[in-house]
Design an enzyme around this catalytic site. Structure first.
Site, PDB file in Angstrom:
ATOM      1  N   TYR A  81       9.837   1.927  10.023  1.00  0.00           N
ATOM      2  CA  TYR A  81      10.430   2.947   8.653  1.00  0.00           C
ATOM      3  C   TYR A  81      11.664   3.605   8.493  1.00  0.00           C
ATOM      4  O   TYR A  81      12.576   3.186   9.234  1.00  0.00           O
ATOM      5  CB  TYR A  81       9.233   4.251   9.374  1.00  0.00           C
ATOM      6  CG  TYR A  81       7.671   3.742   8.482  1.00  0.00           C
ATOM      7  CD1 TYR A  81       7.117   4.121   8.083  1.00  0.00           C
ATOM      8  CD2 TYR A  81       6.693   3.475  10.374  1.00  0.00           C
ATOM      9  CE1 TYR A  81       5.551   3.841   8.055  1.00  0.00           C
ATOM     10  CE2 TYR A  81       5.730   2.805  10.083  1.00  0.00           C
ATOM     11  CZ  TYR A  81       4.789   3.318   8.949  1.00  0.00           C
ATOM     12  OH  TYR A  81       4.130   2.839   8.762  1.00  0.00           O
TER      13      TYR A  81
ATOM     14  N   HIS B 256       1.120  -0.706  -0.135  1.00  0.00           N
ATOM     15  CA  HIS B 256       0.046   0.018   0.033  1.00  0.00           C
ATOM     16  C   HIS B 256       0.862   0.655  -0.166  1.00  0.00           C
ATOM     17  O   HIS B 256       2.428   0.718   0.322  1.00  0.00           O
ATOM     18  CB  HIS B 256      -1.426  -0.012   1.133  1.00  0.00           C
ATOM     19  CG  HIS B 256      -0.560   0.530   1.909  1.00  0.00           C
ATOM     20  ND1 HIS B 256       0.376  -1.287   3.158  1.00  0.00           N
ATOM     21  CD2 HIS B 256       0.475   1.119   3.542  1.00  0.00           C
ATOM     22  CE1 HIS B 256       1.124  -0.787   4.609  1.00  0.00           C
ATOM     23  NE2 HIS B 256       1.158   0.512   4.765  1.00  0.00           N
TER      24      HIS B 256
ATOM     25  N   HIS C  12       4.650   7.034   2.649  1.00  0.00           N
ATOM     26  CA  HIS C  12       5.576   6.148   2.208  1.00  0.00           C
ATOM     27  C   HIS C  12       5.013   4.758   1.482  1.00  0.00           C
ATOM     28  O   HIS C  12       3.702   5.364   1.190  1.00  0.00           O
ATOM     29  CB  HIS C  12       5.623   5.754   3.897  1.00  0.00           C
ATOM     30  CG  HIS C  12       4.969   4.381   4.583  1.00  0.00           C
ATOM     31  ND1 HIS C  12       3.860   5.497   5.550  1.00  0.00           N
ATOM     32  CD2 HIS C  12       4.041   3.508   4.010  1.00  0.00           C
ATOM     33  CE1 HIS C  12       2.883   4.537   6.155  1.00  0.00           C
ATOM     34  NE2 HIS C  12       3.501   3.151   4.928  1.00  0.00           N
TER      35      HIS C  12
ATOM     36  N   GLU D 224       7.810   1.651   3.907  1.00  0.00           N
ATOM     37  CA  GLU D 224       7.588   0.836   5.180  1.00  0.00           C
ATOM     38  C   GLU D 224       7.820  -0.648   5.118  1.00  0.00           C
ATOM     39  O   GLU D 224       7.185  -1.004   4.145  1.00  0.00           O
ATOM     40  CB  GLU D 224       6.013   1.192   5.882  1.00  0.00           C
ATOM     41  CG  GLU D 224       6.408   0.004   6.877  1.00  0.00           C
ATOM     42  CD  GLU D 224       4.182  -0.334   7.630  1.00  0.00           C
ATOM     43  OE1 GLU D 224       3.335   0.338   6.728  1.00  0.00           O
ATOM     44  OE2 GLU D 224       3.976  -0.117   8.383  1.00  0.00           O
TER      45      GLU D 224
ATOM     46  N   HIS E 139       2.055  -0.905  14.847  1.00  0.00           N
ATOM     47  CA  HIS E 139       0.700   0.432  15.014  1.00  0.00           C
ATOM     48  C   HIS E 139       0.237  -0.060  15.618  1.00  0.00           C
ATOM     49  O   HIS E 139      -0.676  -0.959  15.780  1.00  0.00           O
ATOM     50  CB  HIS E 139       0.458   0.826  13.638  1.00  0.00           C
ATOM     51  CG  HIS E 139       1.296   1.223  13.071  1.00  0.00           C
ATOM     52  ND1 HIS E 139       1.723   2.341  12.560  1.00  0.00           N
ATOM     53  CD2 HIS E 139       1.288   0.403  11.798  1.00  0.00           C
ATOM     54  CE1 HIS E 139       2.972   2.561  12.318  1.00  0.00           C
ATOM     55  NE2 HIS E 139       2.577   1.465  11.407  1.00  0.00           N
TER      56      HIS E 139
ATOM     57  N   HIS F 103      -5.506  -1.441   4.489  1.00  0.00           N
ATOM     58  CA  HIS F 103      -5.681  -0.726   4.433  1.00  0.00           C
ATOM     59  C   HIS F 103      -4.897  -1.327   2.241  1.00  0.00           C
ATOM     60  O   HIS F 103      -4.005  -2.282   2.615  1.00  0.00           O
ATOM     61  CB  HIS F 103      -4.728   0.493   4.397  1.00  0.00           C
ATOM     62  CG  HIS F 103      -3.519  -0.051   5.549  1.00  0.00           C
ATOM     63  ND1 HIS F 103      -2.868  -0.710   5.439  1.00  0.00           N
ATOM     64  CD2 HIS F 103      -2.877   1.044   5.604  1.00  0.00           C
ATOM     65  CE1 HIS F 103      -1.896  -0.839   5.671  1.00  0.00           C
ATOM     66  NE2 HIS F 103      -1.450   0.170   6.126  1.00  0.00           N
TER      67      HIS F 103
END
Lengths: 107, 307
Positions: B255, B153, B214, B265, B246, B199
């Site tokens: 990251y 993503h 990112h 990431e 997260h 996501h």
């Protein structure tokens, strides 16, 4: 000469630190635990570590034209992560440490 | 509602120095070089991806993202999406087949957030890299570095989040998987998905349009994330934060930056969704925990360093 290092002085903070040949000003600052320049991507991309070099000789790495245009190079504008000293340098930080954050509304 | 947009297909990133970029994306991240074109662009993929490429690198004077592309299930759906985008008031640009090597025609548009996206149907199917199509082994033995599994993503920063949300949900058929809302109920972050993933693309409110935060690549396990962190140190690669977890998506993550300052990431795990799931909500007052679940404090760099 391999052990020679250069003295970097940042005007606003009054801090100074040494930088090895081939080392960037930003990495040298970080390595000595100092915080007079904000640290971002360290790759010449984000513009956070923008400085003006007031005196001294240095080699420039590649920097985003969004942050450092070709016209401003003659004024000594640069990103500290892409400044490699060839002599002692006097620099001034052009970005304060997140003074106008955290909501980004005034950008 | 499903509109035929299937999945993230590619991202084209600008880099300041192609040689250094390839050292990063191939030797460290473990992507595989698949092609180059006469513009000097280099085409890369992660090994489990079935199409020919997912990351295109272009040398330029300014880093950042040129566009992100989504693969559409068939030509009829693409034509309907073109009509729907135009009816919605979104200008579209036709990019002819072959502009990217081995890729069919693309329909490009700009979201209200300022980012450019593309829809396409055809791309050369090369199969997973390094394993046979029949009786495939678990993984190829000659992967490099972090051995990224797939391009997963992008997280993008820009304004007009609500209009972007409407475009992605109503026209393109994404759904809201996770969000951050402030005390007024205004959405500050939206994680949008086409799949069971947390996501496929995400947006965070930011005053300047079209910024890149990112590109993310999937790894299988937390151990792989730790090993990625080891490789980041071994190669003196610029790190942002991690390894950590997260709150949003609950992914386990690290990251770091490519040599041009574009953030990458690698992550493992994360939440899943089915159509009966409600969006997961985090409150802006708890943003520190939402982003970095362990520190529970924001790293300012994560919010401000963009290309």
């Amino acid at each position: 000469m391999s052990n020679a290092s250069y003295e970097i002085q940042e005007i606003i903070s009054g801090q100074s630190f040494s930088c090895l040949p081939g080392q960037s000003v930003l990495r040298a600052m970080e390595a000595q635990g100092m915080h007079c320049l904000p640290v971002g991507c360290r790759g010449g991309g984000c513009g956070l570590c923008k400085v003006q070099v007031l005196s001294g000789d240095y080699r420039r790495g590649r920097m985003s034209c969004k942050h450092i245009s070709s016209e401003t190079v003659v004024q000594g504008l640069a990103l500290a992560c892409q400044v490699f000293p060839l002599s002692d340098l006097t620099i001034v930080s052009l970005r304060q440490l997140y003074e106008d954050k955290p909501d980004n509304k005034n950008h | 509602m499903n509109k035929g947009v299937m999945r993230p297909g590619h991202v084209q990133l600008r880099v300041l120095d192609m040689g250094k970029a390839l050292e990063h994306y191939v030797e460290l991240l473990g992507l595989i070089e698949m092609d180059r074109d006469d513009q000097g662009r280099v085409y890369l993929k992660a090994w489990t991806e079935v199409d020919k490429f997912s990351v295109v690198l272009r040398e330029a004077d300014e880093p950042g993202m040129d566009f992100m592309g989504f693969k559409v299930v068939d030509e009829a759906s693409l034509q309907q999406l073109e009509r729907d985008l135009q009816a919605y008031g979104c200008a579209i640009e036709q990019v002819p087949a072959g502009e990217l090597n081995s890729c069919g025609r693309r329909v490009r548009f700009q979201a209200p957030s300022g980012h450019h996206f593309e829809l396409y149907v055809d791309k050369e199917y090369t199969g997973k890299w390094g394993v046979d199509e029949v009786n495939p082994e678990a993984w190829p033995r000659d992967l490099k570095g972090m051995a990224a599994v797939r391009f997963d993503h992008c997280l993008l920063y820009g304004d007009e989040l609500q209009a972007t949300y409407e475009l992605f949900t109503e026209v393109l058929g994404f759904y809201l998987a996770e969000q951050v809302i402030d005390a007024d109920g205004t959405r500050l972050a939206q994680f949008l998905s086409l799949s069971t993933k947390a996501h496929d693309v995400a947006f965070i409110q930011h005053a300047e349009k079209g910024k890149f935060h990112h590109a993310s690549f999937f790894l299988e396990t937390w151990e792989d994330v730790l090993r990625a962190a080891d490789l980041i140190s071994m190669t003196d690669t610029s790190i942002d934060i991690g390894p950590t977890r997260h709150g949003l998506t609950h992914g386990k993550t690290i990251y770091f930056f490519d040599p041009s300052g574009n953030r990458n990431e690698v992550f493992s795990g994360g939440d899943y969704n089915y159509p009966d799931h409600k969006p997961v909500t985090w409150l802006a007052k708890d943003l520190g925990k939402a982003i970095f679940y362990h520190d529970r404090v924001l790293n300012e760099r994560f919010l401000t360093v963009l290309t």
